[in-house]
Design an enzyme around this catalytic site. Sequence first.
Site, mmCIF file in Angstrom:
data_model
loop_
_atom_site.group_PDB
_atom_site.id
_atom_site.type_symbol
_atom_site.label_atom_id
_atom_site.label_comp_id
_atom_site.label_asym_id
_atom_site.label_seq_id
_atom_site.Cartn_x
_atom_site.Cartn_y
_atom_site.Cartn_z
ATOM 1 N N TYR A 117 103.402 -77.743 3.295
ATOM 2 C CA TYR A 117 102.169 -78.599 3.573
ATOM 3 C C TYR A 117 100.998 -78.338 2.703
ATOM 4 O O TYR A 117 101.216 -78.378 1.657
ATOM 5 C CB TYR A 117 102.067 -78.425 5.294
ATOM 6 C CG TYR A 117 103.224 -79.104 5.909
ATOM 7 C CD1 TYR A 117 103.493 -80.687 5.990
ATOM 8 C CD2 TYR A 117 104.154 -78.445 6.915
ATOM 9 C CE1 TYR A 117 104.410 -81.286 6.863
ATOM 10 C CE2 TYR A 117 105.360 -79.209 7.584
ATOM 11 C CZ TYR A 117 105.175 -80.482 7.496
ATOM 12 O OH TYR A 117 106.072 -80.967 8.278
ATOM 13 N N SER A 118 100.207 -77.954 3.602
ATOM 14 C CA SER A 118 98.876 -77.932 2.637
ATOM 15 C C SER A 118 98.498 -76.577 1.822
ATOM 16 O O SER A 118 97.594 -76.492 1.066
ATOM 17 C CB SER A 118 97.801 -78.108 3.552
ATOM 18 O OG SER A 118 97.635 -79.723 3.939
ATOM 19 N N THR A 119 99.453 -75.683 1.973
ATOM 20 C CA THR A 119 99.303 -74.452 1.152
ATOM 21 C C THR A 119 99.550 -75.026 -0.270
ATOM 22 O O THR A 119 99.144 -74.335 -1.196
ATOM 23 C CB THR A 119 100.603 -73.484 1.671
ATOM 24 O OG1 THR A 119 100.159 -73.105 2.819
ATOM 25 C CG2 THR A 119 100.453 -72.305 0.559
#
Length: 411
Positions: free
Chosen positions: A68-70
């Site tokens: 995801y947003s990593t």
Amino acid sequence: MTVRVHGTCAPGFEGVRAEFERSFAERDELGAAVAATVGGELVVDLWGGDADRTGTRPWERDTLVNVYSTTKGMTSLCAHLLVDRGELDLDAPVARYWPEFADAGKADIPVRWLLSHRAGLIAPGEPMAPGAVYDWEKVTEALAATRPWWRPGTAQGYHAVTFGFLVGEVVRRITGVSLGTFLRTEVTGPLGADVHVGTQESEHGRCADMAPPLSREAPPSSTPPSPASSRTVFGDVPRPPVTGLSDHPMAPATLALQYLPLGDVNAAAYRCAEIPAANGHATARGIAAVYAELACGRLLSSGAVERLRTCQSDGDEPDLVLRTGTSLADTWPWGLGYMLNQYGQAGPNPRAFGHGGAGGSYAFADPENGVSYAYTMNRMGAGTSGEDLRSVHLVGALYEGLRERGPVHGR
């Protein structure tokens, strides 16, 4: 059932293994990996559990998983490489590189505001059809035509999905290649780091399936949802269409997330697509290897590292989206594409920087201590910004091990 943990820890870092094993025994871990480096040396490289909900596929050393947003940390790095090379000016208007972006009152928005979530473009202005997020041209054209949801520069709001399209299109206009291609050819390929934005189908057999939390029931409430709301596992969210930020307390978060095809995250179409804010697939070891370059003064200049971790927020400014999406405090400090370490989720050094992802994945660099860290998992948890307890305990054990080697910079 006892889950066998595989991999290695350098002497002094056995506490990380103990906490990793505890996550399987006590914290509902399904499958996961954690990696850390000190001074470029891989001191933690662990994995274990299952790559699917049925327990038919073990998590292997080279298992990839959606982080995801990593992913945003990798996307931001691409922009900072171009700044270092003199090809991108953070204070130049985005329209210098992407002329169509000037529409709808956006001619003066600087590149800096894309990276610091201040552009007011948390979603396209008009609803898009399901699956449109897989069409790069369609999304970027829609964003270019969108009038900002607030006056740019006056507030910050997490661009949960659009961040990758906005920054990625600037990278594409300068380099002539997609964000995923640029990342692969300029960063992860040369490093041998197993990190992908736009994961080739030949690699899908290595991908773990994402799994929901053990409880997906809506939280209890003494009051029924309003007629304009629906009760979900995330609480009360507004019914579509959402036309403005004041429609509902969860309107900003709903707008920012509504174009991410959450039901498709284990599908080939999602894995193959380039959604550079939200669908990187990686090993923990691969992400830690990239952050090790930043922790050790390689890949970017020292000036670039200082610049990217300089707070862009205005004092104790809230984030219009994250204030309803995280358990951390209302104030939120943004660097240039990176989460800063105000709350200690990246250890004791307040100058550490990184990025977290929905469900709990997290990664960071700590240049003063020469540390990089990455945690990946497939069981969704409560974390979005490094505050998931599975990661918190791992980071704590990592720095306990580091203290055995000598003084640690930080509070």
